[in-house]
Structure formats: C-alpha cells, structure tokens
Design a protein around this motif. Structure first.
Motif, short mmCIF file in Angstrom:
data_model
loop_
_atom_site.label_atom_id
_atom_site.label_comp_id
_atom_site.label_asym_id
_atom_site.label_seq_id
_atom_site.Cartn_x
_atom_site.Cartn_y
_atom_site.Cartn_z
N ALA A 131 5.36 11.95 -4.45
CA ALA A 131 4.96 10.83 -5.31
C ALA A 131 3.88 11.30 -6.27
O ALA A 131 3.10 12.22 -5.96
CB ALA A 131 4.45 9.66 -4.47
N THR A 156 -6.85 4.68 -6.48
CA THR A 156 -6.49 5.60 -5.40
C THR A 156 -7.75 6.09 -4.70
O THR A 156 -8.78 6.31 -5.35
CB THR A 156 -5.71 6.80 -5.95
OG1 THR A 156 -4.53 6.33 -6.60
CG2 THR A 156 -5.31 7.76 -4.83
N SER A 190 0.84 -1.21 0.00
CA SER A 190 0.00 0.00 0.00
C SER A 190 0.87 1.26 0.00
O SER A 190 2.03 1.24 0.43
CB SER A 190 -0.93 0.01 1.22
OG SER A 190 -0.19 0.18 2.42
N HIS A 191 0.29 2.34 -0.49
CA HIS A 191 0.96 3.64 -0.51
C HIS A 191 0.03 4.66 0.14
O HIS A 191 -1.13 4.76 -0.23
CB HIS A 191 1.28 4.06 -1.94
CG HIS A 191 2.15 3.08 -2.68
ND1 HIS A 191 3.50 2.95 -2.44
CD2 HIS A 191 1.84 2.16 -3.62
CE1 HIS A 191 4.00 2.01 -3.22
NE2 HIS A 191 3.01 1.51 -3.95
N LYS A 192 0.57 5.42 1.09
CA LYS A 192 -0.24 6.41 1.79
C LYS A 192 0.48 7.75 1.83
O LYS A 192 1.72 7.81 1.75
CB LYS A 192 -0.52 5.95 3.23
CG LYS A 192 -1.32 4.68 3.33
CD LYS A 192 -1.53 4.25 4.78
CE LYS A 192 -2.30 2.95 4.87
NZ LYS A 192 -2.49 2.51 6.27
N ASN A 245 -4.64 7.16 -0.25
CA ASN A 245 -4.38 5.76 0.08
C ASN A 245 -4.58 4.90 -1.16
O ASN A 245 -5.62 4.98 -1.82
CB ASN A 245 -5.33 5.29 1.19
CG ASN A 245 -4.99 3.88 1.66
OD1 ASN A 245 -3.96 3.33 1.31
ND2 ASN A 245 -5.87 3.31 2.47
N THR A 305 4.43 11.61 0.68
CA THR A 305 4.35 10.32 1.36
C THR A 305 4.64 10.49 2.85
O THR A 305 5.06 11.56 3.31
CB THR A 305 5.34 9.33 0.76
OG1 THR A 305 6.69 9.79 1.04
CG2 THR A 305 5.16 9.20 -0.76
N ASP A 317 -4.34 0.95 -1.97
CA ASP A 317 -4.16 -0.40 -1.41
C ASP A 317 -4.99 -1.39 -2.23
O ASP A 317 -5.99 -1.94 -1.77
CB ASP A 317 -4.61 -0.40 0.05
CG ASP A 317 -4.28 -1.71 0.76
OD1 ASP A 317 -3.54 -2.53 0.18
OD2 ASP A 317 -4.77 -1.90 1.89
#
Length: 721
Positions: A113, A166, A89-91, A185, A107, A187
């Motif tokens: 990002a 996203t 995941s990217h938050k 977020n 980030t 995921d």
C-alpha cells in the motif's frame, strides 16, 4: 421485560466469548483470535445487539439522571469509535534500510500500500543501560519527504511520528543495526471518536462518586463496621570449605553485571542460592559463601545436596530425593538428564518436562559460574569513553592493554588458590584491589553509593516476608479485641508501622533501580498491599474494623507473592515501559484491585457471621453490604480509569488502543462483571445481602484470573507485569 432479558443474555454471551477467546489464543495466536473471534462480523453484531438493547431498555426505564445518562452514553461512543477503527483504519509494517528511500508499506494481508510520503532511514540506534547489557530504548532517525519538503524525526519507544493522517511506531530492527521496522497506522476517524468516549467516561466515573444524590454518597453517610477471618528449614551446619563470613561479605561488595544492570555480587549470590536451593541461605552458609564455595571449592561443593528437585514426578522418574548433589546427576553413562532433554523441549507443557528443564537450567547456572562465564566484574573504558564489562574468559577488545587482559584472567583464579591455602588476609587484599579497579575503570556505569547501600540493606532484611507474617498474625489477633477499643488501637498503630516499613521497602527498590517499582508481578503485589493498608488507615477512624481488614488482606497479598514464587529480583525495565503513563496506569489499576479485594473480604465476613447470635456481631453483619458497596463504587471508577488510560498508553506505544491482549481483555471482563451489582434497580435479586455477597465471592475469581491467570497461564504482551 423482553428487552431486559435480551440485554442480559447478550451481556453474558459477550463475557463468555471474550473469556473463551483468550483461552483459544493460548493454543493458537493472538492474531488468529483477533481476526476470527474478536474481529468477526458476529462478534461485532453481538456488541451492536447489546448496545441497541441497552438503549431501548434505558429509554423504557425513563432514566433522567444526567450523570447516569452521560456515563452510559460514553460506552456507546467508545463502541462507535471501535467500529470506525474496525471499518476504516489501515495498519501495516514498513521495513527500512539505511540510505534506501521507501514509499510503500506491507498491509496485514501481505499486500503493498502507498504511504502519503517517502521515508529514508538515516540511522538506527540502540541505547543501553549501564554495562551495555540491557536495551534502554530503540530509535530510528528518519527523514520524511513530501512534495519536496523534508523533515527529520526520531521514532522510538513511546515517541511516535504523526503526520499526513499516518502514524509510525518503532516495532523491531535488523540484527546488523542498519535496518528498522516501523508499524504503520492510519485511523483518522476511530481514534478521535474513541478518545471522546474516554473523556466522557472519565468524567462520568468521577462524577458518579461525587454526585450528591448518588448511591455512593448515600452509602458514605452510613456508618459501617466489619469483622473477618483468614488463615494463614532448619538445617545443621556442614563442614564444607568456604570463605570466612567476613571475607565472603567483602566479596559480596564486588560489583557484577547481572540481570542487565550493575549490582553488588551479594545480589547475584542470593539469587544463585535461591535458584539452586529454594531458600536464601543454605545451612549456616550465607549466599556469598555458597557462591564462592562453588567458585573456589567446586569439587567439594558439587557433592553437597543443595540442588532442589521441585516436582515429585521428576523425582519418581529418576528415583531421586528432593535435595540432591549436582554430582549425583552424573552417572557412568554421563549426564543423566541428557537423554530426556530434547524430548522435554518439545513437551514444555508436561509437568515432568518442565521439572526436567528447570533442573537442567540449574545445572547450566552452576556450570556457567564454575567456568567464570557469568562473572562479568571487569570494566573496560574504550578510547571513545564507553564502558563494557567482561568476565575472565571473554574475548577482549584488541585495543585493551595486555597487562590489563592478564589481570582480568588471573585475579579470580589467584583468589581461589589463596582461599584454598587458607591465606584469608591475601584474599581480602585482592578483593580490595578488585573493587578499586572497578571504580577506576567503571566510569559512569558504577551505581551511586546511595544505590549500593540501599541494595545491601534490601538484601540483608526480607522485609516483605516479615511483613506478611506480622500482618496476618496481627490481623487474626485483632479479631479478639474488636470490642476493646483502647487495645484495638494498638493494632491500628501496628498497621501504620507495617505501612511505613513497606513504604521503606518500595523506596529501596526505587533507589536501587532508579525507576518507580511497578514493572513486574512482585512489585505490583507490594504496591497492592501498600494501597490496601493506606486505604484502611485512612478509613479506620469511621470504620473501626478496617484495621482488621487492612492487616489481613495486605498480609494475604504479601503471602501470595511469597508462595507464588514471584521473582523479587530487580531488573531494568523493557523500553516500552519507560513511559510516565506506566506509573499512572498501574497505580490506578492496583488501587481498584485493592478495593475489590476488600469487597471479597466483606463477603467472607458476611458468611462467617450470618449465623451468629451475638448482638454486636449481628450489627456488624447487617452493615457489611453497605461497606462492600462503599468499596465497590471507587473500585469500578479506578478500574475503568486504569483500563482506558492503559488503552491510551497502548495507542502511543503499539499503535492501537485495543489489541485484545489477554490482560486487557480480562480487565474488561472484570469491569463488566463488577458493574453488574451497581444495577440493583434492574436486578432486584442482588438487593438481598446473601445473593449480593455470593456474587462478590464469585466475582473475585475474575480478579485472580486477570492478575495471576494471565501472567502465569495465558501470557501475552502483559505477561511481564
């Protein structure tokens, strides 16, 4: 045996690490423990070892029951989903300014990002409750652009944007209302796998209760009965000047903006008196008489010993009694608390510092009242149709008529002057004129007549206090009539009546605030008592002594809310709580706590009766284990459902289904602890009633920590619950 031992050690270690992590978080930050403990490689390894050992042990046991296999498989899938979230995941956070296009986000590590689209903030709005005092919702109107395609969306609390892999969540905003912060977020793998695990878990938990050959259905075929034991100022009137009671009662009907909503002045007066004195009434004075006493006869009332100093440490330090007059805190050198305040604010964990700051808050409350700053009783409707409420000393809008400004500034001082002159009839006339003024200019911010009547009824009778006394007393008395079935039924009827009164109390709070009463600790304790009584009423025909259970445990819960000084005041919900999942999540969790509290009472009853030589008591004692397990199975089911419904809600509101907040962590710890006695085939020691009930006694500590410890010690996102 080696696999089983490994599993037990890992299981215990996981509980200890999670409990320790929440305590460390109290003295550091949630981000710190999330990164360095709950997100660490060794904690992930610990879960992996536990999962592997569990699978091997499961195979060794040759478990063939489909429901049990499905139930345990769901946990493996949930953990797999959590691992995917952790790894893929990217938050981050994106800051938007009105009219400025943004296509990157920051980030968690502080790096930039790329977003898969561009965002333009068209407008940010804050909507308010009546009186424009408390925020109802925050909303960002945004335009999403991708490959020339533009679409407009509204992102607000509990209303997310999802697209292009996203999701965007409303997080914060700039003070000038021209900028907004959205959580980002992504995921795509963890969430679907985790949700699959949740679905299997929900099915497995419910199937565990209805499976014909399951332990719960077997226990229900047995009859069980229970017995249990549990335990449970007067002031002389002073001749202080005050409004006559009838006039003060009319003054209490004036509306005021208080706690972010519009309510009768009587409500403010009650909280004001409780804050100062610790009780609803002072001597023979009603709360509204106390309030108007300070408003109109400030000099005299400042010499009245109405200020309660709670802590003995502060009293000893300042050489003061428990009850002092506000004026006694002023000496030749000025305000005697003044020299200590700055140091106290930097030492808020110190008892004396907390007591000093609490006393200073009471003094500030008095000063604000006597200066008229808290008396926001004057509505004003602008040309746009919006209504704001003002106090006599506020800065009024330039568009307000001068005569109206003069009325706002002079009406209360005039009422005080007439009150001091004893011209009660003229004071009554001014009160009626002020009420008419409010209804003329208050517009749609004025509560309905039904809500006002409900609030006045609620203010008049201390329902919860009366019920805890009645329920505890009746519960103890019912023990004497256990063998007299006809007379014992009267106690069942009394509990039904008590349940009706509590239902009426909750209904009043619902009508007053306009939302289901589940938003704070006080309301959830009322709900817990309500659930305990309804469960007891529904089961008392087959399990006779459930009446004693229900009366004592519900009375205990009401007593805890009373002694714990939970805030019974009614306030608007935080925006994030305006979700239909709130009532589902809290109701199910409270049901589990109610059932688990009955396992605690079963344990107490067991140890009180195990040495008795009376045949009837011996018979009851032998059945207490079965009764406790009858409560335990649905308790585990509802607790599991409640936790993971809460996780889904968190994912909708905060962008993550699990954030290691102290409340959710301790709820998981509680779930893991209470799941242990369901595995008596693997843990034969818990088949012995004495060890089983001792374990249930100790387990209840996790409930106390989850409900009270988190709220009042650890804090976190759930500290408002």
């Amino acid at each position: 045996m080696r696999t089983k031992k490994t599993l037990e050690i890992v299981y215990i270690l996981l509980i200890i690490v999670m409990a320790t992590g929440t305590i460390i978080g109290k003295y550091t930050t949630l981000d710190y423990v999330s990164d360095n403990i709950f997100g660490s490689w060794w904690f992930c390894l610990l879960w992996a070892m536990g999962t592997a050992a569990g699978i091997v042990y499961f195979i060794q046991r040759k478990v063939r029951r489909p429901i049990i296999i499905l139930l345990h498989l769901s946990f493996v899938i949930i953990l797999l989903g959590a691992l995917l979230t952790h790894l893929t995941s990217h938050k981050g956070m994106v800051h938007l300014r009105q009219g400025k296009v943004v296509n990157t986000y920051t980030t968690k590590d502080g790096n930039e990002a790329e977003l898969p689209f561009s965002i333009l903030l068209d407008k940010f709005n804050v909507t308010y409750h009546a009186g424009n005092m408390a925020a109802m919702d925050y909303a960002s109107i945004i335009t999403i652009s991708e490959n020339g395609k533009k679409e407009q969306y509204q992102v607000s609390m509990n209303n997310i944007y999802s697209g292009y892999g996203t999701r965007l969540y409303q997080s914060s905003y700039d003070e000038d209302l021209k900028g907004s912060y959205l959580s980002v977020n992504s995921d795509p793998y963890g969430i679907p796998v985790t949700y699959l695990g949740y679905a299997l878990l929900f099915f497995g938990l419910i199937a565990m209760l209805i499976e014909p050959k399951g332990n719960f259905r077997r226990l229900l075929r047995k009859k069980a009965v229970v017995i249990v034991m549990l335990m449970m100022g007067y002031s002389v009137a002073n001749a202080q000047p005050s409004l006559p009671r009838q006039t003060a009662d009319e003054f209490g009907k004036i509306l005021i903006v208080y706690n972010g909503r519009i309510c009768p002045m009587e409500t403010y007066a009650i909280d004001f008196t409780k804050k100062l004195y610790g009780k609803k009434n002072y001597k023979d004075f009603t709360p509204t008489q106390v309030l108007t006493g300070f408003m109109f006869w400030g000099k005299e009332w400042m010499r009245e010993p109405i200020l309660r100093l709670k802590g003995s440490e502060l009293r000893d330090k300042l050489n003061l009694e428990e009850y002092v007059s506000p004026m006694s805190l002023f000496g030749q050198q000025g305000y005697i608390l003044g020299p200590y305040l700055q140091e106290a604010r930097s030492q808020e964990n110190d008892n004396v510092a907390r007591q000093l700051l609490d006393t200073d808050d009471k003094m500030m409350l008095l000063m604000e009242l006597m200066q008229g700053n808290t008396l926001r009783v004057f509505p004003y409707m602008s040309k746009k149709g919006t209504v704001d409420w003002f106090s006599p000393h506020d800065k009024y809008p330039k568009s307000m008529d001068k005569a109206q400004q003069q009325y706002m500034r002079s009406i209360l001082p005039l009422a005080g002057q007439l009150a001091r002159q004893g011209k009660t009839d003229m004071v009554n006339e001014l009160i009626q004129k002020l009420r008419k003024y409010q209804y003329t200019y208050g517009g749609n911010t004025i509560p309905s007549n039904t809500a006002i009547r409900a609030e006045r009824i609620y203010n008049q009778y201390p329902f919860a206090t009366i019920l805890f006394i009645v329920n505890l007393t009746a519960g103890l008395l019912s023990i004497l009539f256990i063998t007299r079935k006809k007379r014992y039924r009267y106690f069942t009827g009394l509990m039904a009546l008590s349940w009706c009164v509590l239902t009426f109390t909750l209904a009043l709070r619902w009508i007053i605030n306009g939302t289901i009463p589940l938003a704070n600790g006080y309301e959830t304790m009322l709900l817990l008592s309500w659930l305990i009584m309804i469960v007891s009423i529904l089961t008392t025909r087959k399990l006779q002594l459930m009446t004693t259970f229900g009366l004592i445990m519900s009375g205990f819960m009401l007593l805890v809310s009373h002694l714990g000084e939970m805030d019974p005041s009614i306030t608007p919900r935080m925006p994030v709580l305006n979700s239909p999942l709130l009532s589902i999540h809290v109701s199910i969790i409270m049901m589990s706590y109610a059932l688990l509290s009955l396992t605690f009472i079963s344990a107490i009853a067991y140890f009180f009766t195990r040495n008795s030589k009376r045949e009837s008591v011996i018979s009851v004692n032998k059945q207490l284990t079965d009764l406790s397990q009858i409560f335990l199975y649905p308790a585990i089911t509802t607790l599991g459902l409640g936790i993971f419904i809460g996780a889904i809600w968190a994912n909708i509101s905060w962008g993550t289904y699990w954030g290691w907040d102290p409340k959710e962590t301790w709820a998981l710890i509680t779930f893991l602890i209470y799941a242990i006695p369901l595995h008596t085939n693997s843990l034969p020691a818990l088949r012995k009633p004495e060890k089983y009930h001792f374990f249930m006694l100790l387990s209840f500590l996790s409930i106390l920590m989850t409900y009270f410890g988190v709220n009042y010690i650890l804090g976190g996102m759930h500290s408002y619950a």
